[in-house]
Design an enzyme around this catalytic site. Sequence first.
Site, PDB file in Angstrom:
ATOM      1  N   GLY A  63      30.633  39.804  35.695  1.00 24.79           N
ATOM      2  CA  GLY A  63      30.948  38.388  35.807  1.00 24.79           C
ATOM      3  C   GLY A  63      31.147  38.000  37.265  1.00 24.79           C
ATOM      4  N   GLY A  68      35.662  35.140  42.910  1.00 21.31           N
ATOM      5  CA  GLY A  68      35.305  36.531  43.136  1.00 21.31           C
ATOM      6  C   GLY A  68      34.336  37.070  42.113  1.00 21.31           C
ATOM      7  N   LYS A  85      38.528  43.093  39.266  1.00 21.93           N
ATOM      8  CA  LYS A  85      38.201  41.793  39.837  1.00 21.93           C
ATOM      9  C   LYS A  85      38.421  41.851  41.348  1.00 21.93           C
ATOM     10  CE  LYS A  85      38.582  36.862  39.307  1.00 21.93           C
ATOM     11  NZ  LYS A  85      38.878  35.781  38.376  1.00 21.93           N
ATOM     12  N   ASP A 174      44.485  27.730  35.416  1.00 22.78           N
ATOM     13  CA  ASP A 174      43.099  27.487  35.004  1.00 22.78           C
ATOM     14  C   ASP A 174      42.881  27.949  33.557  1.00 22.78           C
ATOM     15  OD1 ASP A 174      40.495  26.580  35.307  1.00 22.78           O
ATOM     16  OD2 ASP A 174      39.759  28.526  36.021  1.00 22.78           O
TER      17      ASP A 174
END
Length: 892
Positions: A63, A68, A85, A174
């Site tokens: 992803g 990032g 991540k 978010d």
Amino acid sequence: MGSEDSTESTPPHGSDAADRVMGEAPAADKLVRDVSRAKIEAQLFATREPVKLGRYHLLEVVGSGGMGVVWGAWDPELDRRVAIKLVKADRPASRDRILLEGQALAKLSHPNVVAVHDVGLVEQQVYIVMEWVRGNNLRTYCKDPRRIAELLWLYRAAGEGLSAAHRAGLVHRDFKPDNAVVGDDGRVRVLDFGLARGEVQTSLEDDTPSDPAVTRGAGTPRYMAPEQAAGNELTAAVDQFAFCVALREALRGRNADGKQAEVPRWIEAILDRGTAHQSTKRFPSMDELLRALGRDPAKRWRRRLLVASALGATGAAFAIGSLSSEPALVPCIGGKAEIAGSWSTEVRGRIGSHLQTLGAYGAAEAIRIAPELERYATRWATTHRAACLAHEQLELTPQRYEHSLGCLARSRAAYDGVLDVLASVPAERLPDGIVALHGLPEVERCAEGAATTFSPPAAHVAQKVARLDRELEDARMRALAADPAARDSLSRLAVESDLLQYAPSIARAHLLLGFALQRTGRTVLAFAELERAISAAIEAGDDVTYVEAYARQVYIYGITPAHERPQDLEPPLASRRIAELVARRLQRGGAFVRALLYNNLGVAYLAAADESAARTWFERAYKEWQSTRNDSLELTVIPTNLALVTPIPGEQRRLFDEAVSRVVETLGRHHPVALDYRFRAAMLIPAPVRAAPLVREVCGEYRSLHPHLGMKFNRCSYELALIDEDHGDQDNARVSLAAIAAPAGSQDPEPRVGRVRLLGLQGEYGAALHEAEPLAGELARANEWYVRIFAADTLVVAATSNHHLGHTAKAIDQLREALAILSTLTVAKTQTFYQRRLARTRATLAKLLARRGRPGDRGRAAELARDAITWYRAAGDYASVIAELEAVTDSR
């Protein structure tokens, strides 16, 4: 974290936006190039040097987004899959803040938040190591129509994760459906706290102002609270706002036709408050919002009515539970719904209707197996939940939990295969379909999540390997069910495994192909496939597959006559010691293959006429079978094999009774395998008045329930006629022999010898003699002992016919030849069917010698008569035969 679907803040792989993000992150860009280079080198030069980030081995990008890149990785130290991540942060203050947040998240342990294992820095980027979760995000998961109750349950679970973060001083900033995942275990986890701004105070001095685009205004516009869009200072209320927007979307989009659905008024009122323009007018906390969503008025009134009815009916003076709060929803309940997709009402009806068309046996089995199929579905769902709960309670590591889920997926594929077989199987293969049902994997083992002894597949083939494993389980069940297409399917899957170049899959695929080839009589090809499986299993370190493949090779080698083996075929017994040591170290997980190995070694040594070695291995197999009580039908042959080499009649019967009990309990009394065991158990009974009714019953069931099994009926009728004839019941013997039918071109001995015996019983001695003498010579030349025994039977018929035609000397010679043949069949000497033949041949020869009366004949006749009398007395019910033989001994 398995993958990130395309969202507004996470561009899809390969898009221009993603490429721009990667271009803005030099460290990530370099890692991508390094990993790509490593993969190419692995393909070209078979090197396996991983690209590392700290101790972690990077596998692939899963992803990417504005904050990032997310990598799939392997943690070799803890032997588990993780997600890493890499967060872009140009300023030192930003990096420090993200590190602090990562550390705070690492301390946050909650079932509804993706676990953070580690944080660190690499080339000015922060990396956050997280739990690897397989599943779909809420947006994808809720695309299918969902009930209101389920949607509330899912979002309340996500809300619990947000609430836990708030209590730890973290704000997500978010939250949206894309940032919560519904795992394959049914548990909801909130993820991607990459924009979270912790309220943790730092002692670091930094005069650089924070970037508003990162600390205040960043997020996804559709879910932003007004204060967040304006760039104002944020509180936990922004997550409450985003949560309510997302829940409203899910409730409105729940219809299958795509039209917006109405939101119940009581929920709408809660969502209106949660999305109030002013943050102070929202709920005081996420916990308060979740409590409000748990107060479904309809449920509360139903519960009040239920309690009121209970109290009114019983007059009890106590209340049941608390009416002021909703009971906790049961966690880990996704498995039940998942397996319901396999064992549905439609599938149940289709199988039941089809089996009803398959004659009396099919109709009976339709009723008998439905509860068994239901039980397996229940066991699967129960195991799924047990594994999920064990994972939530930290009893299973993520890696062991991955193994559990993979095991469950393979078990379900096997179950689906069996259901498909039973819904369309023809009548002649229904018994094999029932065997396949009882060959389903022991699903409870999946709850243990036992780690394998071999490395996981590379990331780029992991999904293909998982799919291949599921297809192999489906094909295995079809092979057990004698599906003609199974062999072709397994051939294709074996080729696919070779192309994937993952040794454990190669070993498993070729093992199953060898098994399917063996079942269809292609033993030479099967041996070669098993050799391939052995090599791949050794390379992979897959001990279980190695032992099973070797055990099946041993069996093939043992049952294949020497003249039919290829000259270059290596005898597998040379590797016996190695296989035995590997099997012993498998401990509990190797119970099946260990018992299979010991049994098949016994078969091989028995075929080589080494009865002592065979008994040793069968005893070891029986002990293993007894200690584990493995329910595999393939292993129920162990006690009967041991009975073959056990000299004590009572012990033989006990072993057979044990096998019969297990098979009947599993397959039902009328399954062909159960009939085989019942027939063999009845044949152990020497007394004809007890044995004949039992054998006659089995013969009748073969004929009425399984007419396609003519060979088994012929064998049963042949032996029944022998018992009746031996006891003087000539009429029933003729009926049984007359019922034997020889298929066109058949070379089976029962119809051919049965015809000769029938001619003799009908008094057609000339015709019987004409056919018997050449047939006896042919059968005596056979390599297999179980064929040569028919030569002895045929010689007795020839001798009887010669005697009636006045050729007594010739008859005596033929009886002596029959005794000589029987003396070579040492492998069967402990069996009743052999001893009955031996006593009959001795008795017949004794009477003829006594009548001829030459010098020496009477002494030999008396000796033979005494030997025969010993057996007949022990057997019982042979009074008239014994009286005749006693006259022979007295006449001496």
